[in-house]
Design a protein around this motif. Sequence first.
Motif, short mmCIF file in Angstrom:
data_model
loop_
_atom_site.label_atom_id
_atom_site.label_comp_id
_atom_site.label_asym_id
_atom_site.label_seq_id
_atom_site.Cartn_x
_atom_site.Cartn_y
_atom_site.Cartn_z
N ALA A 156 37.12 -11.63 -34.55
CA ALA A 156 36.34 -12.30 -35.59
C ALA A 156 34.90 -12.50 -35.13
O ALA A 156 33.96 -12.33 -35.91
CB ALA A 156 36.97 -13.65 -35.93
N TYR B 85 32.30 -13.35 -38.09
CA TYR B 85 32.99 -14.55 -38.63
C TYR B 85 33.14 -15.58 -37.52
O TYR B 85 34.18 -15.72 -36.89
CB TYR B 85 34.33 -14.14 -39.27
CG TYR B 85 34.06 -13.46 -40.59
CD1 TYR B 85 34.04 -14.20 -41.78
CD2 TYR B 85 33.76 -12.10 -40.66
CE1 TYR B 85 33.73 -13.59 -42.99
CE2 TYR B 85 33.45 -11.49 -41.86
CZ TYR B 85 33.44 -12.24 -43.02
OH TYR B 85 33.12 -11.65 -44.22
N GLU C 194 35.51 -18.81 -37.87
CA GLU C 194 36.91 -18.42 -37.69
C GLU C 194 37.21 -18.12 -36.22
O GLU C 194 38.28 -18.47 -35.70
CB GLU C 194 37.22 -17.20 -38.56
CG GLU C 194 37.24 -17.47 -40.07
CD GLU C 194 35.85 -17.64 -40.70
OE1 GLU C 194 34.84 -17.42 -40.00
OE2 GLU C 194 35.77 -18.01 -41.89
N THR D 161 27.20 -12.37 -42.76
CA THR D 161 28.43 -12.85 -43.39
C THR D 161 28.50 -14.37 -43.49
O THR D 161 29.42 -14.90 -44.11
CB THR D 161 29.66 -12.39 -42.58
OG1 THR D 161 29.50 -12.81 -41.23
CG2 THR D 161 29.80 -10.88 -42.62
N ARG E 167 28.86 -10.74 -47.15
CA ARG E 167 30.13 -11.45 -47.15
C ARG E 167 30.92 -11.07 -48.38
O ARG E 167 30.43 -11.17 -49.49
CB ARG E 167 29.88 -12.96 -47.15
CG ARG E 167 31.12 -13.79 -46.84
CD ARG E 167 30.78 -15.27 -46.88
NE ARG E 167 31.96 -16.09 -46.67
CZ ARG E 167 32.37 -16.53 -45.48
NH1 ARG E 167 31.67 -16.23 -44.41
NH2 ARG E 167 33.46 -17.27 -45.36
N ALA F 48 36.29 -12.07 -45.88
CA ALA F 48 36.32 -13.48 -45.48
C ALA F 48 37.75 -14.00 -45.51
O ALA F 48 38.18 -14.75 -44.63
CB ALA F 48 35.42 -14.30 -46.39
N TRP G 141 39.75 -12.81 -42.44
CA TRP G 141 39.43 -13.53 -41.20
C TRP G 141 39.88 -14.98 -41.24
O TRP G 141 40.27 -15.55 -40.22
CB TRP G 141 37.94 -13.42 -40.86
CG TRP G 141 37.58 -12.04 -40.40
CD1 TRP G 141 36.76 -11.15 -41.02
CD2 TRP G 141 38.09 -11.36 -39.23
NE1 TRP G 141 36.71 -9.97 -40.32
CE2 TRP G 141 37.51 -10.07 -39.22
CE3 TRP G 141 38.97 -11.73 -38.22
CZ2 TRP G 141 37.79 -9.13 -38.22
CZ3 TRP G 141 39.23 -10.81 -37.21
CH2 TRP G 141 38.65 -9.52 -37.23
N LYS G 142 39.85 -15.56 -42.40
CA LYS G 142 40.36 -16.94 -42.53
C LYS G 142 41.84 -16.96 -42.20
O LYS G 142 42.32 -17.81 -41.47
CB LYS G 142 40.12 -17.46 -43.95
CG LYS G 142 38.76 -18.09 -44.12
CD LYS G 142 38.76 -18.91 -45.42
CE LYS G 142 37.56 -19.78 -45.61
NZ LYS G 142 36.33 -19.44 -45.01
#
Lengths: 218, 255, 472
Positions: B57, B62, B65, C389, C404, C409, C412-413
């Motif tokens: 990530a 990200y 995360e 992002t 993004r 997203a 990855w969450k």
Amino acid sequence: MTNNARDAILQRLQNSQPSFDNSDKSVSVEAPEWPIKERIEQFKSILESVRAEVLLAHPDHWTDTLKSLAKKKQLNNLLFAKKGPLGKTIEDAWDVNEQPSLVNNERPISEWKESLFFHIDAAVTSSRAAIAETGSLVLWPTEHEPRSWSLVPPVHFVVLDADKLYNTFAEVVEHEQWQQGMPTNALLISGPSKSADIEQTLAYGVHGPTDLIVIVLT
Amino acid sequence: MTEEKRYPEKPEKVYYFGTCLIDLLYPEAGLAGMQLIQREGIEVVFPQDQTCCGQPAWNSGYRVEAIRVAQHQLDCFNEDYPIVVPSGSCAGMMRHHYPEMFKGSTDELRANTLAGRVFELTEFLEHVLKITLEDLGSPVKVALHTSCAARREMGVATEHEALLKQLSNVELLQQSRKEECCGFGGTFAVKHPAISAEMVSEKANAITATGADTLISGDCGCLMNIAGHLEYQEKQIDSRHIASFIWERTHATER
Amino acid sequence: MQQSAEFHTRVEHALANGQIKTSFRSAMDGLMAKRKAAFPDPEALETLRFRGAQIRANSLSKLHELLEQLENNCHKNGIQVHWAERIEDANNIVLTIMQNHQADLLIKGKSMVSEEMELNRFLEQHGIECIESDLGEYILQLAGEPPSHIVAPAIHKSRQQIAQLFNEKFPDIPYSDDVDRLTRNAREILRKKFYAARVGLSGVNFAVAETGTLCLVENEGNGRMCTTVPPVHIAVTGIEKVVEKLEHIPPLLKLLCRSATGQAITTYFNMITSPRKQGEKDGPEEIHLVLLDNGRSRIYEDDELITTLRCIRCGACMNHCPVYARIGGHAYGSTIPGPIGSILEPQKAGLDKLGDLPSASTLCGACAEVCPVHIPIPKLLNRLRFERTRNDHAGATLGQSSGRTVMEAGIWKGWSWVHSQPRLYRLAMYIITRLRKLLPQRIGPWTQVRKAPHIAQKTLHELALKEGFNDK
């Protein structure tokens, strides 16, 4: 508009003073220090590796070297500065009808540009200093030996006094205190003009001289 | 000017961070690394709550995360033991990127301390355990691909080679352009598959050209990439994580 | 994701072109070997790189003061200084100077900033002919292409292609694919242009604040021609190129030449401090320095991204980049390609326009390893991936958040959720290992050139437990 741009740019830079480490604690970059003999050898070998010619000559007889090279290269004419540091020596050494014929022109280049661009075969100039590490000549062109002399003619002869051979560029700048006053144009010349733009293949004499010949007075 | 590496004295106990890729794809390599350390008389602790260092990530942008996952590893490796990681890439993440990840947060100190305890497996074997290896295997020719993180971030390329050189029956062959990346790059391989394919195929060709029987790497990402391509090309060349390879050749009961 | 599609198209086009592959690969191999040979002592190299980084960082830290100092000294020396916020402004400044001199021909030395400005196209729209005089740039101008490398612009072209091109454009000159012959032909054609042009343009490698000196690094002599022969010289540069002191130049020059092409020094190092003085026989009567911002002051705002501006444009990062070696310079679609381009250009143009570039890297670190001024390129690529992002809109980077997507997203969450809950993670891994035979053997582009990875029967978590390794 320009002034506004200036102020806006400077303002932005000033407003965002970066907060990164900018310590100027001096790191000593190790510099070579060669004895004069090695300096000359280094200078010569580096310059020769980029196809320049380097010849050593006695201070009293260097014009012989210049002459024989000029003849070998079958030059028709040789540009020299009558009022420059080499002027008298060259003039005295040349016979009236000797080839190549000497050319001296003290007018602004714009007045004889065509002849300089298309008819002068070679020029000879002095040099202010030189650098062993990189095989570089230091030229500060003057009103007698203008900038384009070391650039436009296909062959460039440079006369260098071996005493002026430094180890590194840094040493020249520091020793001569360049920051105290820079000339209109300062040049390092380290070989004949070259390019590797076509298939990384070296070709010489792209826009500047095809031949660079250095006569070192020892 | 490069950071000088400091290694601790041989400890009694170490943590082992297995990495998520090894967990799922190469668990035997992870186990081999643990056994190599254990054989030197050291207790190896494997926290069952560990997951992933957060790199996938993090390298995809990200960060929130990634931090969440990394934070969880901070909890898992709380004690003051060295943390051994059988991957240059994950070790590099924890050692060099955790400090920047947690900079200015309440976990900053924890992250910095943890980072200082992280060692890649081969450097740990070589410099901390000063391991000596007795080769029990038959003669074999190998090529080694050192991951970019192992080489440049962790600086352990020589350690990889030094360990292999201890194995008397192993001949290490040198492929051309061995410093070059294999084209894995995590999500790079997915986002830019065409470039990645070009890179892995050249890497695989360079390796097969050596005539090696086995490809070795200290990173499972590269291994999965290169070996996956070799297999696709139906090339007869084995692939092993360096820990498995060493363990298999030096472990008496297996031979 | 329009830009994404365009980038991928260019990449595929490049990869399908065998010519690109061979020319770049072998040229980059050569440049890497030359650089290596130019720095025989690794320790001395590290010291020098450290010094280079320090000089550039130090200059950047007081950029606004140094720019003012540069401006003052230039004025004292007789050089006219112009400031441009955007490329349109810079182009207009150049146009005005041209018009003031009723000049309809501009002879140009190599300048990446003029490429950034797309100056040739702009001036040609105003009836002014621009001639590139660097051999590589001239070849590309004939071909109507942008440079593909910042130091060796025509590196993607073969000798034969260049010979063809000359033959098309100059049918009177006999065909030759001999490099010396081609070079001589170009010399003759361009010499007439140097002779005729009333205005010459160049870039700037370093501008020295302390003395008001503009430094130019080159091999061919065209840069000297452009800055010596025409009566007017215009120098265009980015505001970040300023260096505090003259004594800073020798180490930077050494780093630049050796990193770029492995030369100890280039043929010419040209230091210009003033227009022609009374009594001097040549040199321009007027010198104009155009300082271009175009997003640089925005990059300057960020303490991390500012390191982008240290760049001295040696090109070593691209020479060492395995991605650049495969796709070449044009695929990047930016003025400056390669690793440095991938961090610099998206920041200038915006992540919404060039946001793909930071992802086009494996973060292998080969670039940072050779960067003469220690720009942490992989770290900045990573940072820009984040800027692209992030959804908190807290950064200063242009076009942030533009990349993004809901899907990415979401992935990855989910990933983060699973990997921060150990029980859930172990359960998930347990299930995957048990179902491994049922999982698809084709996984998108991965399996187009690879077999799918082999999922283990049991996870390391399970093996560790089974073998009796302690949890604490």
